[in-house]
Design a protein around this motif. Structure first.
Motif, mmCIF file in Angstrom:
data_model
loop_
_atom_site.group_PDB
_atom_site.id
_atom_site.type_symbol
_atom_site.label_atom_id
_atom_site.label_comp_id
_atom_site.label_asym_id
_atom_site.label_seq_id
_atom_site.Cartn_x
_atom_site.Cartn_y
_atom_site.Cartn_z
ATOM 1 N N LYS A 265 0.830 -1.210 0.000
ATOM 2 C CA LYS A 265 0.000 0.000 0.000
ATOM 3 C C LYS A 265 0.863 1.257 0.000
ATOM 4 C CE LYS A 265 -3.745 2.266 2.542
ATOM 5 N NZ LYS A 265 -4.653 2.184 3.720
ATOM 6 N N GLN A 266 1.954 1.206 0.727
ATOM 7 C CA GLN A 266 2.836 2.370 0.825
ATOM 8 C C GLN A 266 3.570 2.637 -0.490
ATOM 9 O OE1 GLN A 266 5.413 2.183 4.246
ATOM 10 N NE2 GLN A 266 6.767 3.793 3.474
ATOM 11 N N ARG A 267 3.800 1.591 -1.273
ATOM 12 C CA ARG A 267 4.551 1.750 -2.524
ATOM 13 C C ARG A 267 3.846 2.696 -3.485
ATOM 14 N NH1 ARG A 267 7.057 -4.322 -3.754
ATOM 15 N NH2 ARG A 267 7.653 -4.748 -1.585
ATOM 16 N N GLN A 268 2.541 2.542 -3.646
ATOM 17 C CA GLN A 268 1.808 3.406 -4.565
ATOM 18 C C GLN A 268 1.822 4.851 -4.081
ATOM 19 O OE1 GLN A 268 0.830 2.689 -7.577
ATOM 20 N NE2 GLN A 268 0.195 4.829 -7.831
ATOM 21 N N GLN A 269 1.750 5.042 -2.781
ATOM 22 C CA GLN A 269 1.825 6.395 -2.233
ATOM 23 C C GLN A 269 3.184 7.023 -2.525
ATOM 24 O OE1 GLN A 269 1.022 5.665 1.910
ATOM 25 N NE2 GLN A 269 -1.206 5.540 1.633
ATOM 26 N N MET A 270 4.233 6.217 -2.447
ATOM 27 C CA MET A 270 5.580 6.710 -2.730
ATOM 28 C C MET A 270 5.715 7.095 -4.200
ATOM 29 S SD MET A 270 7.649 3.868 -0.469
ATOM 30 C CE MET A 270 9.296 4.488 -0.724
ATOM 31 N N VAL A 271 5.154 6.276 -5.079
ATOM 32 C CA VAL A 271 5.201 6.574 -6.514
ATOM 33 C C VAL A 271 4.506 7.903 -6.799
ATOM 34 C CG1 VAL A 271 4.341 5.865 -8.782
ATOM 35 C CG2 VAL A 271 5.405 4.181 -7.261
ATOM 36 N N GLU A 272 3.329 8.083 -6.242
ATOM 37 C CA GLU A 272 2.579 9.323 -6.470
ATOM 38 C C GLU A 272 3.341 10.527 -5.926
ATOM 39 O OE1 GLU A 272 -1.175 8.592 -4.639
ATOM 40 O OE2 GLU A 272 -1.805 7.101 -6.141
ATOM 41 N N HIS A 273 3.978 10.354 -4.779
ATOM 42 C CA HIS A 273 4.775 11.430 -4.180
ATOM 43 C C HIS A 273 5.949 11.797 -5.085
ATOM 44 C CE1 HIS A 273 6.478 14.074 -1.323
ATOM 45 N NE2 HIS A 273 7.238 13.218 -0.653
ATOM 46 N N PHE A 274 6.625 10.793 -5.601
ATOM 47 C CA PHE A 274 7.790 11.027 -6.459
ATOM 48 C C PHE A 274 7.388 11.683 -7.777
ATOM 49 C CE2 PHE A 274 10.949 9.587 -9.639
ATOM 50 C CZ PHE A 274 12.103 10.078 -9.053
ATOM 51 N N GLN A 275 6.242 11.297 -8.304
ATOM 52 C CA GLN A 275 5.808 11.786 -9.608
ATOM 53 C C GLN A 275 5.405 13.263 -9.583
ATOM 54 O OE1 GLN A 275 7.085 9.554 -11.842
ATOM 55 N NE2 GLN A 275 5.179 9.594 -13.003
ATOM 56 N N ARG A 276 5.108 13.787 -8.411
ATOM 57 C CA ARG A 276 4.756 15.206 -8.332
ATOM 58 C C ARG A 276 5.976 16.067 -8.651
ATOM 59 N NH1 ARG A 276 1.853 14.080 -3.290
ATOM 60 N NH2 ARG A 276 3.479 15.233 -2.174
ATOM 61 N N GLU A 277 5.724 17.205 -9.262
ATOM 62 C CA GLU A 277 6.828 18.081 -9.667
ATOM 63 C C GLU A 277 7.670 18.513 -8.472
ATOM 64 O OE1 GLU A 277 7.568 22.207 -12.228
ATOM 65 O OE2 GLU A 277 5.590 21.270 -12.156
ATOM 66 N N ASP A 278 7.012 18.715 -7.326
ATOM 67 C CA ASP A 278 7.738 19.139 -6.131
ATOM 68 C C ASP A 278 8.105 17.955 -5.237
ATOM 69 O OD1 ASP A 278 5.221 18.433 -5.291
ATOM 70 O OD2 ASP A 278 4.920 20.179 -3.990
ATOM 71 N N GLY A 279 8.009 16.742 -5.788
ATOM 72 C CA GLY A 279 8.321 15.543 -5.017
ATOM 73 C C GLY A 279 9.815 15.344 -4.839
ATOM 74 N N PRO A 280 10.204 14.307 -4.123
ATOM 75 C CA PRO A 280 11.618 14.038 -3.842
ATOM 76 C C PRO A 280 12.436 13.909 -5.130
ATOM 77 C CG PRO A 280 10.201 12.647 -2.501
ATOM 78 C CD PRO A 280 9.313 13.306 -3.506
ATOM 79 N N PRO A 281 13.712 14.298 -5.074
ATOM 80 C CA PRO A 281 14.531 14.299 -6.295
ATOM 81 C C PRO A 281 15.158 12.953 -6.642
ATOM 82 C CG PRO A 281 15.774 15.226 -4.482
ATOM 83 C CD PRO A 281 14.401 14.938 -3.937
ATOM 84 N N PHE A 282 15.152 12.013 -5.693
ATOM 85 C CA PHE A 282 15.753 10.711 -6.000
ATOM 86 C C PHE A 282 14.959 9.590 -5.339
ATOM 87 C CE2 PHE A 282 17.940 12.140 -2.145
ATOM 88 C CZ PHE A 282 17.935 11.010 -1.341
ATOM 89 N N PHE A 283 15.072 8.419 -5.958
ATOM 90 C CA PHE A 283 14.340 7.242 -5.498
ATOM 91 C C PHE A 283 15.303 6.061 -5.557
ATOM 92 C CE2 PHE A 283 9.622 5.735 -5.674
ATOM 93 C CZ PHE A 283 9.851 4.833 -4.646
ATOM 94 N N ILE A 284 15.601 5.465 -4.393
ATOM 95 C CA ILE A 284 16.465 4.288 -4.315
ATOM 96 C C ILE A 284 15.575 3.049 -4.293
ATOM 97 C CG2 ILE A 284 18.390 3.202 -3.116
ATOM 98 C CD1 ILE A 284 19.022 6.074 -3.709
ATOM 99 N N LEU A 285 15.837 2.108 -5.191
ATOM 100 C CA LEU A 285 14.988 0.920 -5.275
ATOM 101 C C LEU A 285 15.833 -0.345 -5.324
ATOM 102 C CD1 LEU A 285 13.873 3.098 -7.819
ATOM 103 C CD2 LEU A 285 11.826 1.845 -7.143
ATOM 104 N N SER A 286 15.416 -1.358 -4.571
ATOM 105 C CA SER A 286 16.041 -2.664 -4.745
ATOM 106 C C SER A 286 15.510 -3.243 -6.048
ATOM 107 C CB SER A 286 15.732 -3.590 -3.568
ATOM 108 O OG SER A 286 14.362 -3.916 -3.518
#
Length: 284
Positions: free
Chosen positions: A158-179
């Protein structure tokens, strides 16, 4: 070339039955931007080089007393150790500090991150090791001046989709570390136009699937893929094997099987994993 001629009969045989669709084919998807893949060659810190050579010596000693299925397990275990050393010596030793000065890859990632930050762009970083995700996030947070996101096998669905939406926003986090296993498929992360493969998976198809988190319909910018490789080590030699395997796959539309590394004899194996000091940059 002779190699192409070798596969010509097979291409003629399968050609009438296979329609190969590539996203890079503008006839298939006309509005997808370009993708550029580059190999980022890194040296070794003195700490990495010393630990790598010690591990080669230890493996050589243990090989003489091991056979059969136990030998296969031993080889796989040591191949993993060499990959860990190439990432950061603390990953193998469990030191826990992950100082950038002890890893040429961390130093190169910091340089690349600084360039990406200055352009106001975003980046995905893939690693096959869950234990590397937090150290990488700490490294980049210092560069970007803000925290990013981390996703691995322990991240709730459930948290993964929230993270994706957060990252996709223009003002979202600048980097995403993924296994690689947890984040390599099924996610739409087109806000990033940089993809870093911090350590290499030995199956090009797996890496390509991960890259496609950014290089997919909806991407508006050209995508740059950075594949980190440590010179003079197992990583560089495996990269050559991947390139040969990919070339074969491109010619016959199938991933040609390479000789299992665990089936190499002792001399072949030691030649594969030995540290080539003439090629590895071990300057502090």
């Amino acid at each position: 070339t002779a190699n192409r001629e070798h596969y010509a009969p097979l291409r003629r045989l399968v050609g009438p039955y296979i329609l190969r669709r590539l996203k890079t084919d503008k006839l298939i998807i006309s509005d997808l931007p370009d993708k550029t893949e580059m190999k980022v060659f890194c040296g070794l810190s003195p700490e990495q080089a010393k630990l790598y050579q010690h591990t080669v010596k230890t493996l050589k000693q243990e090989l003489t007393a091991t056979t059969g299925i136990q030998r296969k397990g031993l080889v796989l275990s040591y191949l993993m150790r060499f990959k860990q050393i190439c990432n950061h010596p603390d990953q193998l030793t469990g030191g826990g500090e992950y100082a950038a000065k002890h890893s040429a890859k961390f130093q190169r990632l910091a340089e690349l991150g600084s360039q990406i930050e200055s352009r106001g762009e975003k980046v995905l970083i893939f690693t096959q090791f869950r234990e590397m995700t937090e150290p990488l996030a700490d490294c980049l947070a210092a560069i970007f001046g803000r925290s990013g996101l981390v996703l691995h096998g322990g991240t709730p669905i459930k948290q993964r989709q929230q993270m994706v939406e957060h990252f996709q926003r223009e003002d979202g986090p600048p980097f995403f570390i993924l296994s690689l296993k947890a984040g390599g498929t099924g996610l739409n992360l087109t806000a990033a136009n940089h993809v870093v493969h911090f350590d290499r998976w030995w199956n090009p198809a797996i890496e390509n699937q991960a890259t496609d988190r950014a290089f997919r319909i909806g991407q508006q910018r050209n995508v740059l893929v950075h594949k980190f490789i440590t010179r003079g080590t197992l990583e560089e030699k495996i990269d050559r094997m991947i390139a040969d395997k990919q070339s074969t796959a491109d010619q016959i539309l199938a991933g040609g099987a390479e000789k299992s590394l665990t089936e190499l004899n002792n001399d072949e194996l030691l030649d594969l994993i030995r540290l080539d000091l003439s090629h590895a940059d071990t300057t502090p």
